[in-house]
Design a protein around this motif. Structure first.
Motif, PDB file in Angstrom:
ATOM      1  N   MET A   1     -22.931 -29.706  39.721  1.00 18.14           N
ATOM      2  CA  MET A   1     -24.167 -29.398  39.322  1.00 18.14           C
ATOM      3  C   MET A   1     -24.626 -29.029  38.182  1.00 18.14           C
ATOM      4  N   PHE A   2     -23.837 -28.658  37.076  1.00 22.36           N
ATOM      5  CA  PHE A   2     -24.094 -28.099  35.730  1.00 22.36           C
ATOM      6  C   PHE A   2     -23.264 -29.091  34.968  1.00 22.36           C
ATOM      7  N   PRO A   3     -23.695 -29.324  33.781  1.00 18.75           N
ATOM      8  CA  PRO A   3     -22.670 -29.950  32.809  1.00 18.75           C
ATOM      9  C   PRO A   3     -22.049 -28.929  32.055  1.00 18.75           C
ATOM     10  N   LEU A   4     -21.148 -28.224  32.517  1.00 24.03           N
ATOM     11  CA  LEU A   4     -20.402 -27.017  31.695  1.00 24.03           C
ATOM     12  C   LEU A   4     -19.001 -26.902  31.881  1.00 24.03           C
ATOM     13  N   PHE A   5     -18.752 -27.673  32.878  1.00 24.16           N
ATOM     14  CA  PHE A   5     -17.202 -27.558  33.618  1.00 24.16           C
ATOM     15  C   PHE A   5     -16.449 -28.738  33.311  1.00 24.16           C
ATOM     16  N   SER A   6     -16.466 -29.230  32.083  1.00 26.09           N
ATOM     17  CA  SER A   6     -15.476 -30.406  31.917  1.00 26.09           C
ATOM     18  C   SER A   6     -15.171 -30.217  30.427  1.00 26.09           C
ATOM     19  N   LYS A   7     -14.930 -28.873  30.013  1.00 22.74           N
ATOM     20  CA  LYS A   7     -14.289 -28.699  28.692  1.00 22.74           C
ATOM     21  C   LYS A   7     -13.162 -28.885  28.686  1.00 22.74           C
TER      22      LYS A   7
ATOM     23  N   ARG B   1     -33.667 -10.644  47.242  1.00 15.59           N
ATOM     24  CA  ARG B   1     -32.165 -10.423  47.130  1.00 15.59           C
ATOM     25  C   ARG B   1     -31.314 -11.769  46.536  1.00 15.59           C
ATOM     26  N   TYR B   2     -30.761 -11.594  45.758  1.00 19.74           N
ATOM     27  CA  TYR B   2     -30.081 -12.847  44.766  1.00 19.74           C
ATOM     28  C   TYR B   2     -28.379 -12.700  45.196  1.00 19.74           C
ATOM     29  N   PRO B   3     -28.039 -13.752  45.947  1.00 18.51           N
ATOM     30  CA  PRO B   3     -26.586 -13.725  46.332  1.00 18.51           C
ATOM     31  C   PRO B   3     -26.140 -14.235  44.873  1.00 18.51           C
ATOM     32  N   VAL B   4     -24.855 -13.786  44.687  1.00 18.31           N
ATOM     33  CA  VAL B   4     -24.148 -14.186  43.524  1.00 18.31           C
ATOM     34  C   VAL B   4     -22.747 -14.471  43.423  1.00 18.31           C
ATOM     35  N   ILE B   5     -22.396 -15.398  42.614  1.00 21.39           N
ATOM     36  CA  ILE B   5     -20.758 -15.484  42.703  1.00 21.39           C
ATOM     37  C   ILE B   5     -20.393 -15.318  41.043  1.00 21.39           C
TER      38      ILE B   5
ATOM     39  N   ILE C   1     -25.912 -17.584  40.401  1.00 18.40           N
ATOM     40  CA  ILE C   1     -27.112 -16.617  40.978  1.00 18.40           C
ATOM     41  C   ILE C   1     -27.963 -17.581  41.777  1.00 18.40           C
ATOM     42  N   PHE C   2     -28.177 -17.250  43.132  1.00 14.92           N
ATOM     43  CA  PHE C   2     -28.767 -18.279  43.931  1.00 14.92           C
ATOM     44  C   PHE C   2     -30.369 -17.378  44.366  1.00 14.92           C
ATOM     45  N   ASP C   3     -31.158 -18.154  45.072  1.00 14.49           N
ATOM     46  CA  ASP C   3     -32.593 -17.834  45.082  1.00 14.49           C
ATOM     47  C   ASP C   3     -33.363 -17.491  43.826  1.00 14.49           C
ATOM     48  N   ALA C   4     -32.903 -18.181  42.816  1.00 14.30           N
ATOM     49  CA  ALA C   4     -33.396 -17.893  41.469  1.00 14.30           C
ATOM     50  C   ALA C   4     -34.458 -18.910  41.452  1.00 14.30           C
ATOM     51  N   PRO C   5     -35.534 -18.678  40.228  1.00 12.76           N
ATOM     52  CA  PRO C   5     -36.602 -19.669  40.061  1.00 12.76           C
ATOM     53  C   PRO C   5     -36.086 -21.048  39.767  1.00 12.76           C
TER      54      PRO C   5
ATOM     55  N   PRO D   1     -32.750 -28.064  37.672  1.00 15.72           N
ATOM     56  CA  PRO D   1     -34.120 -28.461  37.885  1.00 15.72           C
ATOM     57  C   PRO D   1     -34.662 -28.747  39.131  1.00 15.72           C
ATOM     58  N   ARG D   2     -33.809 -28.629  40.207  1.00 20.74           N
ATOM     59  CA  ARG D   2     -34.525 -28.881  41.762  1.00 20.74           C
ATOM     60  C   ARG D   2     -33.841 -27.710  42.506  1.00 20.74           C
ATOM     61  N   GLU D   3     -32.596 -27.203  42.603  1.00 21.79           N
ATOM     62  CA  GLU D   3     -32.153 -26.054  43.130  1.00 21.79           C
ATOM     63  C   GLU D   3     -32.466 -24.924  42.422  1.00 21.79           C
ATOM     64  N   SER D   4     -32.447 -23.787  43.524  1.00 19.87           N
ATOM     65  CA  SER D   4     -32.858 -22.272  43.017  1.00 19.87           C
ATOM     66  C   SER D   4     -31.495 -21.593  42.601  1.00 19.87           C
ATOM     67  N   ILE D   5     -31.060 -22.317  41.676  1.00 14.26           N
ATOM     68  CA  ILE D   5     -29.583 -21.841  41.512  1.00 14.26           C
ATOM     69  C   ILE D   5     -29.641 -21.639  39.647  1.00 14.26           C
ATOM     70  N   VAL D   6     -29.074 -20.616  39.242  1.00 11.14           N
ATOM     71  CA  VAL D   6     -28.801 -20.181  37.929  1.00 11.14           C
ATOM     72  C   VAL D   6     -27.271 -20.220  37.551  1.00 11.14           C
ATOM     73  N   CYS D   7     -26.958 -20.893  36.603  1.00 15.42           N
ATOM     74  CA  CYS D   7     -25.526 -20.835  36.121  1.00 15.42           C
ATOM     75  C   CYS D   7     -25.451 -20.266  34.767  1.00 15.42           C
ATOM     76  N   TYR D   8     -24.441 -19.344  34.559  1.00 20.13           N
ATOM     77  CA  TYR D   8     -24.241 -18.769  33.165  1.00 20.13           C
ATOM     78  C   TYR D   8     -22.861 -18.806  33.023  1.00 20.13           C
TER      79      TYR D   8
END
Length: 341
Positions: A150-156, A177-181, A215-219, A288-295
């Protein structure tokens, strides 16, 4: 007399090591039963028995030394004594040392278990588990694979891109509540050259590691922010500049839609971004569509700090667990919650 001394040493070693194994078994039981950090620490003091967490391996060490000495002497005296018998004696001593040597592995395993148990109790971290909103534990790695896609960060990595080590938790903030991995990203970069025939020759492989979080359930903001200078890919194609010159110099901000980006990049949000990236170096993506943030960044979110590092007995272990902390994780959580609020 030498045999009596040897039997005495064997007896002491066996007795000491059996006690250490009992200590290890007791530690496993304590870790499994403890429900709070204080319960775990209180169970370690007073201990009431021999507190050693180090196997007694003096005899195996002497046997290895004797094995080497026998081999050397056999080589020097092979004209007077058949070398085959010397070699046989040396191998026999070495094999005996191997048989009675106790590996440190059981101690290391229980210490690691207690570390993770303490972190679970203190920080509500659950290692190698997904948050509670993922109900099927058998889909753990397929879920992680979907999140990576879902995020263009993991093909390094040119060869390997893994999220094998992770922990889940739930952050509570202002009634939300923010579920987090939290995860560790391992990848391998190949350094290669191409010859005149177009054949690729790998010179070396470099193992690299970064750390991050989902981080889930994010804006749902559809933003990509970075202070690494990395380029972003679709759908993050709209480059954006804030009204703050200093922020523009420090951060690269991209959105999916110029109109939506303008709505989200408010002065207060810009200030929060600046504060966050003052502490962290990496890439932050709002889907852009799901309520997920990736850092994904450079700071080790799993790094542990403790005043007691060397552990050779139960009191050392208690001191280690009592002062065990995760400063980077705490700082990340604090600034990320400010950003999400």
């Amino acid at each position: 007399m030498p045999m009596d001394a040897l039997q005495q040493i064997l007896h002491i070693q066996r007795k000491k090591n059996q006690q250490v194994m009992r200590n290890v078994a007791r530690l496993w039981d304590i870790g499994q039963k403890a429900q709070t950090p204080d319960e775990l620490l209180d169970a370690l003091h007073p201990w009431g028995e021999d507190r050693d967490l180090r196997f007694y391996n003096v005899l195996p060490m002497f046997l290895v030394i004797a094995s080497v000495l026998v081999l050397i002497l056999g080589g020097l005296l092979h004209h007077y004594f058949p070398f085959f018998f010397t070699l046989l004696a040396s191998v026999g001593l070495g094999f005996w040392a191997y048989l009675i040597h106790e590996s440190q592995k059981p101690i290391d395993e229980v210490i690691q278990f207690l570390r993770e148990r303490m972190l679970s109790l203190r920080y509500n971290l659950h290692f190698q588990k997904l948050p509670d909103n993922f109900t099927d534990p058998s889909r753990t790695f397929s879920v992680l694979a979907q999140l990576k896609a879902m995020f263009p960060l993991f093909s390094k990595g040119t060869e390997v891109n893994r999220l094998d080590y992770f922990a889940s938790t739930t952050w509570l903030h202002d009634g939300q509540r923010y579920p987090v991995i939290i995860f560790q990203y391992d990848y391998i970069v190949e350094v290669a050259t191409t010859n005149q025939r177009g054949e690729r020759n790998v010179i070396r492989k470099i193992n690299k590691r970064q750390w991050g979080a989902f981080i889930f359930d994010a804006p749902v903001l559809g933003l990509a922010i970075s202070n690494t200078g990395n380029d972003f890919f679709p759908p993050y194609i709209q480059e954006w500049e804030t009204s703050d010159i200093q922020t523009n110099r420090k951060l690269d901000i991209y959105g999916c839609d110029a109109h939506e980006t303008a709505k989200h990049i408010t002065p207060s949000f810009t200030l929060k971004l600046y504060d966050f990236f003052e502490k962290f170096t990496g890439d932050l993506l709002f889907h852009p569509r799901e309520s997920i943030v990736c850092y994904l960044g450079e700071q080790d979110l799993f790094r542990l700090q403790s005043k007691q590092v060397e552990i050779q007995e139960i009191s050392h272990l208690r001191g280690h667990l009592r002062t065990l902390g995760m400063l980077e994780y705490n700082l990340f959580k604090e600034h990320m919650l400010k950003l999400l609020s």
